[in-house]
Design an enzyme around this catalytic site. Structure first.
Site, mmCIF file in Angstrom:
data_model
loop_
_atom_site.group_PDB
_atom_site.id
_atom_site.type_symbol
_atom_site.label_atom_id
_atom_site.label_comp_id
_atom_site.label_asym_id
_atom_site.label_seq_id
_atom_site.Cartn_x
_atom_site.Cartn_y
_atom_site.Cartn_z
ATOM 1 N N ASP A 56 28.147 33.912 26.317
ATOM 2 C CA ASP A 56 27.166 33.053 26.983
ATOM 3 C C ASP A 56 25.781 33.439 26.456
ATOM 4 O OD1 ASP A 56 26.369 31.170 28.998
ATOM 5 O OD2 ASP A 56 26.005 32.801 30.393
ATOM 6 N N GLU A 96 37.190 38.525 24.007
ATOM 7 C CA GLU A 96 36.406 38.097 25.165
ATOM 8 C C GLU A 96 36.799 36.690 25.588
ATOM 9 O OE1 GLU A 96 34.627 38.438 27.626
ATOM 10 O OE2 GLU A 96 32.931 39.791 27.369
ATOM 11 N N ASP A 97 36.566 36.398 26.848
ATOM 12 C CA ASP A 97 36.788 35.047 27.338
ATOM 13 C C ASP A 97 35.694 34.092 26.876
ATOM 14 O OD1 ASP A 97 34.879 36.334 28.899
ATOM 15 O OD2 ASP A 97 35.858 35.909 30.816
ATOM 16 N N LYS A 127 29.283 29.385 24.291
ATOM 17 C CA LYS A 127 28.252 28.425 24.716
ATOM 18 C C LYS A 127 27.004 28.703 23.888
ATOM 19 C CE LYS A 127 29.264 28.656 29.627
ATOM 20 N NZ LYS A 127 28.635 28.783 30.950
ATOM 21 N N GLY A 181 38.281 38.928 32.451
ATOM 22 C CA GLY A 181 38.316 37.583 31.869
ATOM 23 C C GLY A 181 39.110 37.463 30.580
HETATM 24 P P1 IMP Z 1 26.898 36.949 28.504
HETATM 25 O O1 IMP Z 1 25.809 36.155 29.180
HETATM 26 O O2 IMP Z 1 27.172 36.442 27.116
HETATM 27 O O3 IMP Z 1 26.554 38.415 28.534
HETATM 28 O O4 IMP Z 1 28.228 36.706 29.347
HETATM 29 C C1 IMP Z 1 28.539 37.515 30.397
HETATM 30 C C2 IMP Z 1 29.747 37.125 31.171
HETATM 31 O O5 IMP Z 1 29.388 36.071 32.050
HETATM 32 C C3 IMP Z 1 30.971 36.601 30.460
HETATM 33 O O6 IMP Z 1 31.776 37.599 29.878
HETATM 34 C C4 IMP Z 1 31.685 35.946 31.624
HETATM 35 O O7 IMP Z 1 32.405 36.917 32.358
HETATM 36 C C5 IMP Z 1 30.538 35.399 32.449
HETATM 37 N N1 IMP Z 1 30.379 33.945 32.224
HETATM 38 C C6 IMP Z 1 29.500 33.342 31.406
HETATM 39 N N2 IMP Z 1 29.640 31.993 31.446
HETATM 40 C C7 IMP Z 1 30.661 31.757 32.314
HETATM 41 C C8 IMP Z 1 31.321 30.548 32.786
HETATM 42 O O8 IMP Z 1 31.010 29.407 32.409
HETATM 43 N N3 IMP Z 1 32.332 30.721 33.669
HETATM 44 C C9 IMP Z 1 32.745 31.956 34.122
HETATM 45 N N4 IMP Z 1 32.152 33.099 33.697
HETATM 46 C C10 IMP Z 1 31.126 33.000 32.812
HETATM 47 MG MG MG Z 2 33.774 38.417 30.354
#
Ligand code: IMP
Ligand code: MG
Length: 174
Positions: A101, A97-98, A129, A42
């Site tokens: 979340d 990072e992209d 987010k 990503g």
């Molecule tokens: P975390 O929940 O912060 O650990 O995020 C984990 C991963 O979930 C991110 O690095 C993304 O690859 C994926 N992700 C979270 N939200 C989205 C979204 O809205 N679209 C696509 N991928 C997402």
């Molecule tokens: Mg990611």
């Protein structure tokens, strides 16, 4: 199921923001070299565009992680699928990072990378987010804080598709 994508952030808005981030990073790291660590897949589109906008010397490395149990959202324990090629000790590292979340992946990853004794370790994400945060993560550079919607484009996928969109869109199911 059929779906379509609605634009949330246009290509121009994203490009302008990345330019701003590049200028900010270039100023903050004046006189130093910055080592960008991209979290695949990503982060790759964002990292390439950002790196082009940074005017201090840049080196790059890549890593790929997956969570135990498959679902990145349900577990914070990260397995390294592809590790970095280079050691981090003494480097000024920015993890790219992209999206942040829940924060679970990043908090685990940052802890792991800090054990490798970089000179400094920061986090730069294109999207955040904040409403979804479960684990506290310090984000040093944020492109856009967005509402809790599933977004694609600029590296972000839905079932491995849409990573190549040059803008950020929301997936809508018809
Ligand atoms: P975390 O929940 O912060 O650990 O995020 C984990 C991963 O979930 C991110 O690095 C993304 O690859 C994926 N992700 C979270 N939200 C989205 C979204 O809205 N679209 C696509 N991928 C997402
Ligand atoms: Mg990611």
């Amino acid at each position: 199921m059929a779906e379509h994508v609605e634009v949330m952030l246009t290509e121009e808005e994203v490009d302008r923001k990345i330019k701003e981030l590049g200028e900010k990073i270039s100023a903050d790291y004046a006189g130093r070299q910055v080592h960008l660590v991209c979290v695949l897949k990503g982060g790759s589109f964002f990292m390439c565009e950002l790196a082009k906008r940074i005017t201090v010397p840049v080196s790059l490395d890549f890593m790929s992680v997956s969570s135990y149990g498959g679902d990145t959202k349900s577990s914070g324990v990260v397995r390294i699928v592809k590790d970095l090629d280079e050691p981090l000790n003494g480097k000024d590292v920015i993890v790219i990072e992209d999206i942040v979340d829940s924060g679970r992946t990043l908090s685990y990853l940052l802890e792991m990378l800090s054990d490798r004794k970089p000179n400094s370790l920061k986090l730069c994400t294109l999207l955040d987010k904040p409403e979804r945060r479960v684990v506290d993560v310090k984000v040093d550079y944020t492109g856009f804080a967005i509402p809790d919607e599933f977004v694609v484009g600029y590296g972000l996928d839905y079932d491995q598709r849409y990573r190549n969109l040059p803008y950020i869109g929301v997936v809508k199911f018809d």
